[in-house]
Motif scaffolding. Structure first.
Motif, PDB file in Angstrom:
ATOM      1  N   TYR A   1       5.674   3.295   3.268  1.00 58.96           N
ATOM      2  CA  TYR A   1       6.153   4.679   3.080  1.00 58.96           C
ATOM      3  C   TYR A   1       5.265   5.397   2.097  1.00 58.96           C
TER       4      TYR A   1
ATOM      5  N   ASP B   1      10.275  -0.194  -7.375  1.00 63.82           N
ATOM      6  CA  ASP B   1      10.234  -0.540  -5.948  1.00 63.82           C
ATOM      7  C   ASP B   1       8.805  -0.704  -5.441  1.00 63.82           C
TER       8      ASP B   1
ATOM      9  N   ASP C   1       2.954   1.603  -6.833  1.00 61.26           N
ATOM     10  CA  ASP C   1       2.542   1.433  -5.435  1.00 61.26           C
ATOM     11  C   ASP C   1       2.290   2.781  -4.773  1.00 61.26           C
ATOM     12  N   GLN C   2       2.677   3.876  -5.436  1.00 61.70           N
ATOM     13  CA  GLN C   2       2.484   5.220  -4.897  1.00 61.70           C
ATOM     14  C   GLN C   2       1.492   5.970  -5.793  1.00 61.70           C
TER      15      GLN C   2
ATOM     16  N   ASP D   1       6.369   0.786 -12.334  1.00 61.25           N
ATOM     17  CA  ASP D   1       7.327   1.274 -11.355  1.00 61.25           C
ATOM     18  C   ASP D   1       8.162   0.078 -10.882  1.00 61.25           C
TER      19      ASP D   1
HETATM   20 MG    MG Z   1       7.455   2.218  -5.948  1.00 61.24          MG
END
Ligand code: MG
Length: 283
Positions: A280, A115, A259-260, A113
Motif C-alpha cells: 500500500y 505498521d 516503510d512509507q 514507525d
Molecule cells: Mg508503516
C-alpha cells in the motif's frame, strides 16, 4: 470523520477523492468539473498508454505472495523470503549507522514507525485481499496479531544497549495505544514481538506516539497542521512535527525508520531508513 483517526486515514481520503471525481465526471459529462479542477489524486503517477505497461493486478498479487514466500496466501511470510531478506538488509544498515560514533551533546534517539516498519501486517493484507477496512483492521490491531518485521527487534535492542532513547511514531489512533504497546513489547496477549519498551521522554511523555483526534492535538500539532484540511495533520506534517517536538526536548534523532516515504520526509532525523512494503501507499 471518525475514520481519520485510524491507521490509514489517507487511504480513505484517496477513495473519497476518487469517488468524488468519478461522480463529478458522471454528472458533469466531462473529466473534471470546474469545482474539481484543482483537485489532485493523492497518488500522482504516470498514465499507461497500454495495458502492456502495467502488471495485471491478479498477477501482481501473486508476485507479492511469492515475494513474501507465501505463494498460497496463508498469511504467514517465510523467514527466508525475499521480503524478509530485504527487511533484514534495511535493519542491518540501520544497525551499522547507529553503531558508528555520533558526537552530540543531546541524547541520541531512534524513531520507528509501527505498521510494516516494526510490525508486519502481511497477515492482514492476505485476510483483506489488499483492501484496507478500519473495522477488520482494528480486530488485528486490538488482538495484537502482528509479528515483528525481520531484523528490527535486534536493531532496537542494539540501540537500547548503546544508550539510545527508543521512540515509536504511528498513525494508529490513541484508542489503539495499549494494544500497540502490547503487540510491540510483551503483555501476554496475542503476539509479543519482543521490542524494548519505548523510552519515557524528558518531560514525562510516553515514547509511543499515536495520532490524537484533532480536538486533542498538542500545541505543536495545532501549529504545524493549521493549514491542513480541517486542521487535521497530513501524515508528513504529523510525523515531522512530532519529530521536531522530540528534538526540542533535548534529543538528536540519529535514525528514523519507516516503510512509507511519508514516514521519512520532513526532516528532523540525521538519516532515514526505508523498510520494504509493496502492499500500500500512504501519501
Ligand atoms: Mg508503516
Amino acid at each position: 470523520m471518525a475514520f481519520r483517526s485510524w491507521r490509514r486515514p489517507s487511504r480513505r481520503m484517496v477513495l473519497t477523492s476518487v469517488a468524488a471525481v468519478a461522480m463529478t465526471s458522471v454528472v458533469g459529462g466531462v473529466a473534471y468539473s470546474a469545482g474539481a479542477a484543482t483537485q489532485q489524486p493523492a497518488i500522482q503517477t504516470s498514465t499507461p498508454h497500454s495495458e502492456k505497461q502495467v502488471t495485471n493486478i491478479d498477477v501482481l498479487r501473486q508476485q507479492l505472495r511469492n515475494y513474501y514466500g507465501d505463494p498460497l496466501g496463508t498469511g504467514t511470510f517465510a523467514a527466508d523470503s525475499n521480503y524478509a531478506k530485504e527487511a533484514r538488509k534495511a535493519a542491518a544498515a540501520g544497525t551499522r549507522w547507529i553503531s558508528l560514533p555520533h558526537h552530540t551533546t543531546k541524547t541520541k534517539a531512534i524513531v520507528l514507525d509501527v505498521d510494516d516498519t516494526s510490525l508486519a501486517t502481511w497477515n492482514y493484507e492476505i485476510f483483506s485481499n489488499w483492501a484496507y477496512n478500519p473495522a477488520t483492521n482494528a480486530d488485528y490491531v486490538l488482538n495484537q496479531r502482528f509479528p515483528a518485521v525481520p531484523g528490527m527487534v535486534d536493531l532496537v535492542k542494539t540501540a537500547e544497549r548503546e544508550g539510545y532513547a527508543i521512540f515509536f511514531l504511528t498513525g494508529r489512533g490513541a484508542a489503539q495505544e495499549q494494544a500497540t504497546l502490547g503487540n510491540l513489547t510483551a503483555d501476554g496477549i496475542g503476539v509479543d514481538a519482543g521490542y524494548p519498551k519505548p523510552t519515557a521522554l524528558s518531560n514525562g511523555e510516553d515514547g509511543l506516539f499515536t495520532k490524537p483526534a484533532v480536538a486533542d492535538y498538542p500545541d505543536y500539532l495545532k501549529k504545524a497542521c493549521a493549514g491542513d484540511p480541517n486542521g487535521s495533520c497530513t501524515t508528513i506534517h504529523y510525523k515531522s512535527a512530532t519529530r521536531a517536538h522530540i528534538e526540542s526536548l533535548g534529543y538528536d534523532i540519529v535514525a528514523n525508520f519507516g516503510d512509507q516515504f511519508s514516514d521519512l520526509k520532513g526532516g528532523f532525523a540525521d538519516r532515514t531508513f526505508k523498510l520494504p512494503n509493496p502492499n500500500y501507499y500512504l501519501p
